[in-house]
Design a protein around this motif. Structure first.
Motif, PDB file in Angstrom:
ATOM      1  N   UNK A  13       0.251  -0.780   0.138  1.00  0.00           N
ATOM      2  CA  UNK A  13       0.030   0.377  -0.321  1.00  0.00           C
ATOM      3  C   UNK A  13       0.637   1.114   0.039  1.00  0.00           C
ATOM      4  N   UNK A  14       2.295   1.077   0.697  1.00  0.00           N
ATOM      5  CA  UNK A  14       2.931   2.314   0.895  1.00  0.00           C
ATOM      6  C   UNK A  14       3.431   2.710  -0.442  1.00  0.00           C
ATOM      7  N   UNK A  15       3.783   1.514  -1.038  1.00  0.00           N
ATOM      8  CA  UNK A  15       4.650   1.603  -2.704  1.00  0.00           C
ATOM      9  C   UNK A  15       3.336   2.478  -3.685  1.00  0.00           C
ATOM     10  N   UNK A  16       1.947   1.479  -3.364  1.00  0.00           N
ATOM     11  CA  UNK A  16       1.540   2.121  -4.573  1.00  0.00           C
ATOM     12  C   UNK A  16       0.933   3.335  -3.647  1.00  0.00           C
ATOM     13  N   UNK A  17       0.757   4.357  -2.752  1.00  0.00           N
ATOM     14  CA  UNK A  17       0.606   5.749  -3.014  1.00  0.00           C
ATOM     15  C   UNK A  17       1.623   6.512  -3.453  1.00  0.00           C
ATOM     16  N   UNK A  18       3.104   6.339  -2.807  1.00  0.00           N
ATOM     17  CA  UNK A  18       3.942   6.486  -3.354  1.00  0.00           C
ATOM     18  C   UNK A  18       4.283   6.646  -5.172  1.00  0.00           C
ATOM     19  N   UNK A  19       4.206   5.649  -5.658  1.00  0.00           N
ATOM     20  CA  UNK A  19       4.151   5.228  -6.748  1.00  0.00           C
ATOM     21  C   UNK A  19       2.853   6.421  -7.003  1.00  0.00           C
ATOM     22  N   UNK A  20       1.676   6.044  -7.370  1.00  0.00           N
ATOM     23  CA  UNK A  20       1.111   7.153  -7.351  1.00  0.00           C
ATOM     24  C   UNK A  20       0.479   9.143  -7.526  1.00  0.00           C
ATOM     25  N   UNK A  21       1.205   9.527  -6.814  1.00  0.00           N
ATOM     26  CA  UNK A  21       1.692  11.103  -6.039  1.00  0.00           C
ATOM     27  C   UNK A  21       3.016  10.982  -7.704  1.00  0.00           C
ATOM     28  N   UNK A  22       4.180  10.305  -6.883  1.00  0.00           N
ATOM     29  CA  UNK A  22       5.290  10.352  -7.700  1.00  0.00           C
ATOM     30  C   UNK A  22       4.765  10.169  -9.356  1.00  0.00           C
ATOM     31  N   UNK A  23       4.017   9.413  -9.760  1.00  0.00           N
ATOM     32  CA  UNK A  23       3.308   9.303 -11.199  1.00  0.00           C
ATOM     33  C   UNK A  23       3.052  10.366 -11.822  1.00  0.00           C
ATOM     34  N   UNK A  24       1.783  11.172 -10.731  1.00  0.00           N
ATOM     35  CA  UNK A  24       1.370  12.110 -11.758  1.00  0.00           C
ATOM     36  C   UNK A  24       1.732  13.780 -11.165  1.00  0.00           C
ATOM     37  N   UNK A  25       2.655  13.897 -10.112  1.00  0.00           N
ATOM     38  CA  UNK A  25       3.951  15.170 -10.442  1.00  0.00           C
ATOM     39  C   UNK A  25       4.230  14.889 -11.525  1.00  0.00           C
ATOM     40  N   UNK A  43       0.023  20.139 -10.523  1.00  0.00           N
ATOM     41  CA  UNK A  43      -0.682  20.695  -9.402  1.00  0.00           C
ATOM     42  C   UNK A  43      -2.003  19.020  -9.730  1.00  0.00           C
ATOM     43  N   UNK A  44      -2.595  19.619 -10.754  1.00  0.00           N
ATOM     44  CA  UNK A  44      -3.335  18.955 -11.323  1.00  0.00           C
ATOM     45  C   UNK A  44      -2.937  17.258 -11.163  1.00  0.00           C
ATOM     46  N   UNK A  45      -1.913  16.836 -11.771  1.00  0.00           N
ATOM     47  CA  UNK A  45      -1.566  15.779 -11.798  1.00  0.00           C
ATOM     48  C   UNK A  45      -0.910  15.560  -9.900  1.00  0.00           C
ATOM     49  N   UNK A  46      -0.924  16.654  -9.406  1.00  0.00           N
ATOM     50  CA  UNK A  46      -0.677  15.781  -7.578  1.00  0.00           C
ATOM     51  C   UNK A  46      -2.278  15.244  -7.103  1.00  0.00           C
ATOM     52  N   UNK A  47      -3.117  16.901  -7.510  1.00  0.00           N
ATOM     53  CA  UNK A  47      -4.326  16.084  -6.675  1.00  0.00           C
ATOM     54  C   UNK A  47      -4.625  15.001  -7.455  1.00  0.00           C
ATOM     55  N   UNK A  48      -4.585  14.301  -8.730  1.00  0.00           N
ATOM     56  CA  UNK A  48      -4.736  13.699  -9.090  1.00  0.00           C
ATOM     57  C   UNK A  48      -4.114  11.744  -9.114  1.00  0.00           C
ATOM     58  N   UNK A  49      -2.935  12.066  -8.956  1.00  0.00           N
ATOM     59  CA  UNK A  49      -2.040  11.428  -8.103  1.00  0.00           C
ATOM     60  C   UNK A  49      -2.860  10.959  -6.511  1.00  0.00           C
ATOM     61  N   UNK A  51      -5.613  11.582  -5.031  1.00  0.00           N
ATOM     62  CA  UNK A  51      -7.189  10.733  -5.725  1.00  0.00           C
ATOM     63  C   UNK A  51      -7.068   9.214  -5.923  1.00  0.00           C
ATOM     64  N   UNK A  52      -5.961   9.339  -6.698  1.00  0.00           N
ATOM     65  CA  UNK A  52      -6.454   7.890  -6.941  1.00  0.00           C
ATOM     66  C   UNK A  52      -5.841   6.760  -6.151  1.00  0.00           C
ATOM     67  N   UNK A  53      -4.758   7.461  -5.338  1.00  0.00           N
ATOM     68  CA  UNK A  53      -4.360   7.185  -3.604  1.00  0.00           C
ATOM     69  C   UNK A  53      -5.014   6.293  -3.377  1.00  0.00           C
ATOM     70  N   UNK A  54      -6.015   7.330  -2.764  1.00  0.00           N
ATOM     71  CA  UNK A  54      -6.672   7.273  -1.966  1.00  0.00           C
ATOM     72  C   UNK A  54      -7.713   6.035  -2.359  1.00  0.00           C
ATOM     73  N   UNK A  55      -8.424   6.137  -3.378  1.00  0.00           N
ATOM     74  CA  UNK A  55      -9.136   5.015  -3.971  1.00  0.00           C
ATOM     75  C   UNK A  55      -8.887   4.243  -3.939  1.00  0.00           C
ATOM     76  N   UNK A  56      -7.364   3.728  -4.801  1.00  0.00           N
ATOM     77  CA  UNK A  56      -6.442   2.375  -4.613  1.00  0.00           C
ATOM     78  C   UNK A  56      -7.060   1.686  -3.334  1.00  0.00           C
TER      79      UNK A  56
END
Length: 74
Positions: A13-25, A43-49, A51-56
Motif C-alpha cells: 500500500x505504501x509503495x502504491x501511494x508513493x507511485x501514484x503521487x510521484x507519477x502524477x507529479x 498541481x493537477x497531476x499531484x491532485x489526481x495522483x 485521489x487515485x491513491x486514496x481510492x486504491x
C-alpha cells in the motif's frame, strides 16, 4: 503465513501511494515543460495522483474490512 501476507499487503500500500503521487507529479511536470504552463499540470497531476491513491487504498483494504465485519457478526 497469513501475518506475512498481511504485512506485505500493507507494505505494498505504501509503495502504491508513493507511485501514484510521484507519477502524477512527474507526469504533470513533463506536460508543463512541453506546453509551457508551469504550475498547472503539476498541481493537477499531484491532485489526481493523490485521489487515485486514496481510492486504491480503499479498494485494497475493503476486503480486509469486510472480513473483520463478517467475523464479528458470527
Amino acid at each position: 503465513m497469513q501475518r506475512w501476507q498481511a504485512a506485505f499487503r500493507y507494505i505494498g500500500l505504501g509503495w502504491f501511494v508513493a507511485a501514484c503521487i510521484l507519477s502524477g507529479g512527474f507526469g504533470g511536470q513533463w506536460l508543463d515543460n512541453h506546453m509551457k504552463t508551469e504550475p498547472l499540470f503539476t498541481i493537477t497531476g499531484l491532485i489526481a495522483g493523490t485521489a487515485l491513491a486514496f481510492y486504491g487504498i480503499y479498494r485494497m483494504i475493503l476486503p480486509t474490512i469486510n472480513k473483520k465485519n463478517d467475523q464479528r457478526g458470527r
